[in-house]
Design a protein around this motif. Sequence first.
Motif, short mmCIF file in Angstrom:
data_model
loop_
_atom_site.label_atom_id
_atom_site.label_comp_id
_atom_site.label_asym_id
_atom_site.label_seq_id
_atom_site.Cartn_x
_atom_site.Cartn_y
_atom_site.Cartn_z
N VAL A 11 25.88 53.70 51.32
CA VAL A 11 27.26 53.28 51.08
C VAL A 11 27.67 53.56 49.64
CG1 VAL A 11 28.79 51.26 51.08
CG2 VAL A 11 27.07 51.52 52.86
N GLN A 12 26.71 53.54 48.76
CA GLN A 12 26.97 53.72 47.33
C GLN A 12 27.75 55.00 47.03
OE1 GLN A 12 23.86 55.24 44.32
NE2 GLN A 12 23.50 53.07 44.55
N THR A 13 27.34 56.10 47.61
CA THR A 13 28.01 57.37 47.36
C THR A 13 29.44 57.34 47.88
OG1 THR A 13 25.91 58.53 47.48
CG2 THR A 13 27.89 59.86 47.78
N ALA A 14 29.64 56.79 49.06
CA ALA A 14 30.98 56.72 49.65
C ALA A 14 31.90 55.84 48.80
CB ALA A 14 30.91 56.18 51.07
N VAL A 15 31.39 54.74 48.29
CA VAL A 15 32.22 53.84 47.48
C VAL A 15 32.58 54.50 46.16
CG1 VAL A 15 32.19 51.66 46.19
CG2 VAL A 15 31.41 51.72 48.56
N ASN A 16 31.63 55.16 45.51
CA ASN A 16 31.94 55.83 44.25
C ASN A 16 32.94 56.98 44.46
OD1 ASN A 16 30.33 54.54 42.11
ND2 ASN A 16 28.65 55.08 43.44
N TYR A 50 40.77 44.96 43.19
CA TYR A 50 39.65 44.28 43.85
C TYR A 50 38.41 45.15 44.02
CZ TYR A 50 43.43 41.12 45.13
OH TYR A 50 44.50 40.28 45.09
N GLY A 51 38.44 46.38 43.60
CA GLY A 51 37.35 47.30 43.89
C GLY A 51 36.11 47.15 43.02
N ALA A 52 36.23 46.53 41.86
CA ALA A 52 35.08 46.45 40.95
C ALA A 52 33.88 45.75 41.58
CB ALA A 52 35.49 45.77 39.64
N PRO A 53 34.05 44.59 42.23
CA PRO A 53 32.87 43.97 42.86
C PRO A 53 32.28 44.83 43.98
CG PRO A 53 34.69 42.41 42.78
CD PRO A 53 35.22 43.72 42.32
N VAL A 54 33.13 45.56 44.68
CA VAL A 54 32.64 46.43 45.75
C VAL A 54 31.79 47.55 45.15
CG1 VAL A 54 33.32 48.01 47.61
CG2 VAL A 54 34.58 45.87 47.25
N VAL A 55 32.26 48.13 44.04
CA VAL A 55 31.49 49.18 43.38
C VAL A 55 30.14 48.63 42.93
CG1 VAL A 55 31.38 50.65 41.33
CG2 VAL A 55 33.50 50.54 42.65
N THR A 56 30.14 47.47 42.30
CA THR A 56 28.89 46.89 41.82
C THR A 56 27.92 46.61 42.97
OG1 THR A 56 29.98 45.89 39.91
CG2 THR A 56 27.87 44.95 40.55
N LEU A 57 28.42 45.97 44.02
CA LEU A 57 27.55 45.61 45.15
C LEU A 57 27.10 46.82 45.96
CD1 LEU A 57 29.28 42.33 46.35
CD2 LEU A 57 27.15 42.58 45.06
N SER A 58 27.84 47.92 45.89
CA SER A 58 27.43 49.11 46.64
C SER A 58 26.09 49.65 46.16
CB SER A 58 28.50 50.21 46.54
OG SER A 58 28.48 50.83 45.26
N ARG A 80 24.49 60.39 38.48
CA ARG A 80 24.88 60.62 39.87
C ARG A 80 26.18 59.89 40.22
NH1 ARG A 80 20.98 58.18 43.85
NH2 ARG A 80 22.37 56.43 43.62
N ALA A 81 26.31 58.63 39.81
CA ALA A 81 27.51 57.86 40.12
C ALA A 81 28.73 58.46 39.42
CB ALA A 81 27.32 56.40 39.73
N GLN A 82 28.55 58.88 38.16
CA GLN A 82 29.66 59.49 37.43
C GLN A 82 30.10 60.79 38.09
OE1 GLN A 82 31.55 58.71 34.43
NE2 GLN A 82 30.91 56.82 35.39
N ALA A 83 29.15 61.61 38.48
CA ALA A 83 29.49 62.87 39.13
C ALA A 83 30.25 62.62 40.43
CB ALA A 83 28.22 63.68 39.40
N THR A 84 29.80 61.64 41.20
CA THR A 84 30.46 61.33 42.46
C THR A 84 31.88 60.82 42.23
OG1 THR A 84 28.30 60.76 43.38
CG2 THR A 84 30.23 60.03 44.61
N TYR A 85 32.05 59.97 41.23
CA TYR A 85 33.38 59.44 40.90
C TYR A 85 34.33 60.57 40.52
CZ TYR A 85 37.05 57.03 38.26
OH TYR A 85 38.25 56.59 37.79
#
Length: 176
Positions: free
Chosen positions: A78-83, A64-72, A26-31
């Motif tokens: 929020v996870q879908t929007a961040v990816n 700086y986005g890597a920690p945001v992606v992990t914490l999402s 799911r995360a890969q598809a969203t990215y």
Amino acid sequence: MPEFDFLDGQPFWIVYFTLLGVVLCRAQATYWIGRGLGAGVTRSRMGARLGPRLDAARRRIDRYGAPVVTLSFCTVGVQTAVNLAAGAMRMRFPRYLAAMFVGSLIWAGLWGVVIGGLVGTWFSLFLDSPWAALGVAALASAVVAVMVLRARRSRAAEEPSEEPEDATDAHRASAG
């Protein structure tokens, strides 16, 4: 949880790795959907107008986005929007992949153990007694609301006042 009924009674490792596979896909598809959308924006008139600002935003997200992606992955919604944003802003894939993988490991554990157990228990209660389930949900909401209010009040009490108490203190502060 009806969508994961096939996992009922399975050993934890099967549940965990099944959920991990689901979230990775799911995360890969969203990215990658975001990458496609971002490419379209870049080639559009809006992308041309944004120009250097868009490039600066891309550099910041890449840095700086890597920690945001992990914490999402510890959030709901929020996870879908961040990816999607990571893809649209063309975050470098190796950096994104590492952050997404760590976040996915966390998500599978949270969903499989904590959230899955809570949601599954509440859903079972709802099927047995909808009124009791609604009461539990209302009680949980009230507890969360009280906790939030207490945290806000304690933060407000800890913050020092920015205004001097009287005019002599103001005069000393400006003269000192």
